[in-house]
Design a protein around this motif. Structure first.
Motif, PDB file in Angstrom:
ATOM      1  N   VAL A 145      90.508  78.225  25.066  1.00 10.92           N
ATOM      2  CA  VAL A 145      90.225  77.550  23.794  1.00 10.92           C
ATOM      3  C   VAL A 145      88.788  77.044  23.784  1.00 10.92           C
ATOM      4  O   VAL A 145      88.077  77.142  22.771  1.00 10.92           O
ATOM      5  CB  VAL A 145      91.221  76.393  23.565  1.00 10.92           C
ATOM      6  CG1 VAL A 145      90.806  75.559  22.347  1.00 10.92           C
ATOM      7  CG2 VAL A 145      92.627  76.933  23.364  1.00 10.92           C
ATOM      8  N   THR A 146      88.329  76.530  24.930  1.00  8.97           N
ATOM      9  CA  THR A 146      86.950  76.036  25.027  1.00  8.97           C
ATOM     10  C   THR A 146      85.950  77.168  24.806  1.00  8.97           C
ATOM     11  O   THR A 146      84.953  77.002  24.092  1.00  8.97           O
ATOM     12  CB  THR A 146      86.717  75.399  26.407  1.00  8.97           C
ATOM     13  OG1 THR A 146      87.628  74.310  26.593  1.00  8.97           O
ATOM     14  CG2 THR A 146      85.297  74.876  26.525  1.00  8.97           C
TER      15      THR A 146
ATOM     16  N   LEU B 296      83.162  77.399  21.865  1.00  9.61           N
ATOM     17  CA  LEU B 296      81.731  77.545  22.169  1.00  9.61           C
ATOM     18  C   LEU B 296      81.093  78.648  21.338  1.00  9.61           C
ATOM     19  O   LEU B 296      79.887  78.612  21.061  1.00  9.61           O
ATOM     20  CB  LEU B 296      81.549  77.858  23.659  1.00  9.61           C
ATOM     21  CG  LEU B 296      81.732  76.696  24.630  1.00  9.61           C
ATOM     22  CD1 LEU B 296      81.652  77.190  26.067  1.00  9.61           C
ATOM     23  CD2 LEU B 296      80.693  75.601  24.383  1.00  9.61           C
ATOM     24  N   ALA B 297      81.906  79.614  20.950  1.00 14.04           N
ATOM     25  CA  ALA B 297      81.369  80.731  20.172  1.00 14.04           C
ATOM     26  C   ALA B 297      80.834  80.283  18.816  1.00 14.04           C
ATOM     27  O   ALA B 297      80.047  80.995  18.187  1.00 14.04           O
ATOM     28  CB  ALA B 297      82.452  81.792  19.972  1.00 14.04           C
TER      29      ALA B 297
ATOM     30  N   GLN C  93      79.689  85.629  18.607  1.00 19.95           N
ATOM     31  CA  GLN C  93      80.982  85.029  18.308  1.00 19.95           C
ATOM     32  C   GLN C  93      82.138  86.009  18.482  1.00 19.95           C
ATOM     33  O   GLN C  93      83.138  85.709  19.143  1.00 19.95           O
ATOM     34  CB  GLN C  93      80.976  84.475  16.879  1.00 19.95           C
ATOM     35  CG  GLN C  93      82.235  83.728  16.492  1.00 19.95           C
ATOM     36  CD  GLN C  93      82.149  83.223  15.057  1.00 19.95           C
ATOM     37  OE1 GLN C  93      82.308  83.996  14.115  1.00 19.95           O
ATOM     38  NE2 GLN C  93      81.870  81.940  14.889  1.00 19.95           N
ATOM     39  N   ASP C  94      82.002  87.194  17.913  1.00 20.92           N
ATOM     40  CA  ASP C  94      83.083  88.184  18.001  1.00 20.92           C
ATOM     41  C   ASP C  94      83.342  88.592  19.450  1.00 20.92           C
ATOM     42  O   ASP C  94      84.496  88.730  19.879  1.00 20.92           O
ATOM     43  CB  ASP C  94      82.761  89.412  17.161  1.00 20.92           C
ATOM     44  CG  ASP C  94      82.789  89.110  15.668  1.00 20.92           C
ATOM     45  OD1 ASP C  94      83.426  88.106  15.282  1.00 20.92           O
ATOM     46  OD2 ASP C  94      82.171  89.876  14.900  1.00 20.92           O
ATOM     47  N   GLU C  95      82.249  88.812  20.208  1.00 23.27           N
ATOM     48  CA  GLU C  95      82.413  89.226  21.600  1.00 23.27           C
ATOM     49  C   GLU C  95      83.101  88.140  22.425  1.00 23.27           C
ATOM     50  O   GLU C  95      83.969  88.436  23.260  1.00 23.27           O
ATOM     51  CB  GLU C  95      81.044  89.558  22.213  1.00 23.27           C
ATOM     52  CG  GLU C  95      80.451  90.859  21.720  1.00 23.27           C
ATOM     53  CD  GLU C  95      79.885  90.762  20.301  1.00 23.27           C
ATOM     54  OE1 GLU C  95      79.802  89.638  19.777  1.00 23.27           O
ATOM     55  OE2 GLU C  95      79.520  91.811  19.744  1.00 23.27           O
ATOM     56  N   PHE C  96      82.726  86.871  22.196  1.00 20.78           N
ATOM     57  CA  PHE C  96      83.369  85.757  22.884  1.00 20.78           C
ATOM     58  C   PHE C  96      84.870  85.781  22.630  1.00 20.78           C
ATOM     59  O   PHE C  96      85.681  85.616  23.547  1.00 20.78           O
ATOM     60  CB  PHE C  96      82.776  84.422  22.395  1.00 20.78           C
ATOM     61  CG  PHE C  96      81.645  83.911  23.236  1.00 20.78           C
ATOM     62  CD1 PHE C  96      81.902  83.153  24.353  1.00 20.78           C
ATOM     63  CD2 PHE C  96      80.332  84.187  22.904  1.00 20.78           C
ATOM     64  CE1 PHE C  96      80.864  82.671  25.137  1.00 20.78           C
ATOM     65  CE2 PHE C  96      79.283  83.715  23.670  1.00 20.78           C
ATOM     66  CZ  PHE C  96      79.544  82.948  24.799  1.00 20.78           C
ATOM     67  N   ARG C  97      85.239  85.958  21.385  1.00 19.17           N
ATOM     68  CA  ARG C  97      86.651  85.879  21.021  1.00 19.17           C
ATOM     69  C   ARG C  97      87.447  87.091  21.516  1.00 19.17           C
ATOM     70  O   ARG C  97      88.619  86.975  21.847  1.00 19.17           O
ATOM     71  CB  ARG C  97      86.776  85.717  19.507  1.00 19.17           C
ATOM     72  CG  ARG C  97      86.333  84.333  19.070  1.00 19.17           C
ATOM     73  CD  ARG C  97      86.371  84.132  17.590  1.00 19.17           C
ATOM     74  NE  ARG C  97      86.008  82.748  17.257  1.00 19.17           N
ATOM     75  CZ  ARG C  97      85.752  82.306  16.045  1.00 19.17           C
ATOM     76  NH1 ARG C  97      85.798  83.152  15.016  1.00 19.17           N
ATOM     77  NH2 ARG C  97      85.430  81.042  15.840  1.00 19.17           N
TER      78      ARG C  97
END
Length: 336
Positions: free
Chosen positions: A159-160, A164-165, A174-178
């Motif tokens: 979740v963290t 952070l994304a 953002q997309d890659e983080f998720r």
């Protein structure tokens, strides 16, 4: 995106490792969560290339947080604590996501604004409740506490990473983080399910002891209940409940429950019924003329509604699976 590809590639292997027979709620919730995450990951890779497929994948991937909550409830709550309302809440969340997705941007506001707020509120609550399910019940054994803490810690970390994304400077990724977080979540959930299948929830004996000291005994009722079990064999009825037994005994439900705890020494009615069912199953597994009878058939004959609860209850009572019990018995007979 090797993590994502590895996660998707292992889905089939994991599913094939599950026992055959009717799917347990744990397997169903894992499958639903896995499908949602797989659709989310797949949409990132192919959604922009095939528009119609991308739309379908988006529709499938709406509520991973809700499915994660349902999965965590199944991982950390006993069968007797299952309720229908959590699934209904997840259904409401899916509906709000669907409305927001299909609504034209020009119509955002008014009731749609309320729906969007509701979606955000329910989703945030489910994110928190998934964590709470894991840490609620730390008065268990050391191995169970380690499992719960590992699940809660891993979940909090994911979740963290997702939060952070959204931070400035990282939003480009953002997309890659998720995608990475979702893939790791699926791997972690799969490991948690495998652990739970091999290590069923333990039945707490503390409450049984405390209640037996405070509730007066009723030997006459205990004898009548025992007759109902051993002569009428009510445990063979798949949907038998304490209310049904109380009706036949013409006694209030609470008195039957008190009798089960104080006189018969069981934590609850389900545990009492399962003890008789497992004994019946053991007897059938020992019978030579039933040597070729499928274990699922024996489970159903003994009053269980599906193979999952039967396997868990059998292992909790005997320390081994039904297949191992039958195999060990055959080996012992051949040695004689």
């Amino acid at each position: 995106m090797n993590i994502a590809r590895a996660s998707l590639g292992n889905l089939g292997t994991f599913w094939r490792s599950l026992p055959s027979g009717p799917a347990s709620p744990l397997a169903i919730y894992w499958a639903a969560f896995a499908l949602s995450v797989a659709a989310f990951v797949a949409e990132y890779f192919v959604g922009s290339h095939v528009l119609q497929l991308g739309v379908l994948l988006v529709l499938i991937s709406f509520v991973p947080c809700g499915l994660a909550w349902l999965l965590s409830r199944e991982l950390f709550r006993k069968e007797a604590e299952r309720k229908a309302w959590p699934a209904l809440v997840v259904g409401v969340l899916y509906l709000t996501c669907l409305i927001n997705y299909l609504a034209p941007e020009s119509h955002v506001g008014g009731m749609l604004g309320v729906v969007a707020s509701m979606k955000s509120l329910i989703g945030s609550a489910m994110l928190l409740m998934t964590f709470v399910e894991a840490i609620d019940g730390m008065n268990a054994s050391a191995s169970e506490r380690r499992f719960r803490l590992s699940f809660a810690g891993g979940y909090a970390g994911l979740v963290t990473v997702s939060l952070l994304a959204d931070q400035p400077g990282l939003d480009a990724w953002q997309d890659e983080f998720r995608i990475v977080a979702a893939s790791l979540a699926l791997m972690g959930a799969s490991l948690a399910v495998l652990y739970r299948r091999r290590n069923p929830l333990e039945v707490s004996k503390t409450r049984k002891t405390d209640r037996s000291r405070s509730v007066p005994c009723d030997p006459a009722l205990a004898a009548r209940l025992t007759t109902l079990l051993e002569v009428d064999r009510i445990y063979l009825e798949p949907n038998i409940k304490v209310a049904d037994a109380a009706l036949r005994l013409r006694t209030p439900d609470y008195k039957v429950s008190q009798c089960i705890v104080s006189d018969l020494g069981f934590a609850n009615f389900n545990q009492l019924i399962n003890s008789y069912r497992i004994q019946e199953a053991c007897d059938q597994l020992l019978q030579p003329d039933l040597a070729d009878q499928p274990i699922l058939s024996i489970a159903m004959d003994c009053g269980f509604g599906s193979i999952g609860p039967f396997n868990r209850a059998f292992k909790a009572h005997t320390g081994m699976t039904p297949s191992a019990y039958r195999r060990q018995t055959r080996i012992a007979e051949s040695v004689r």
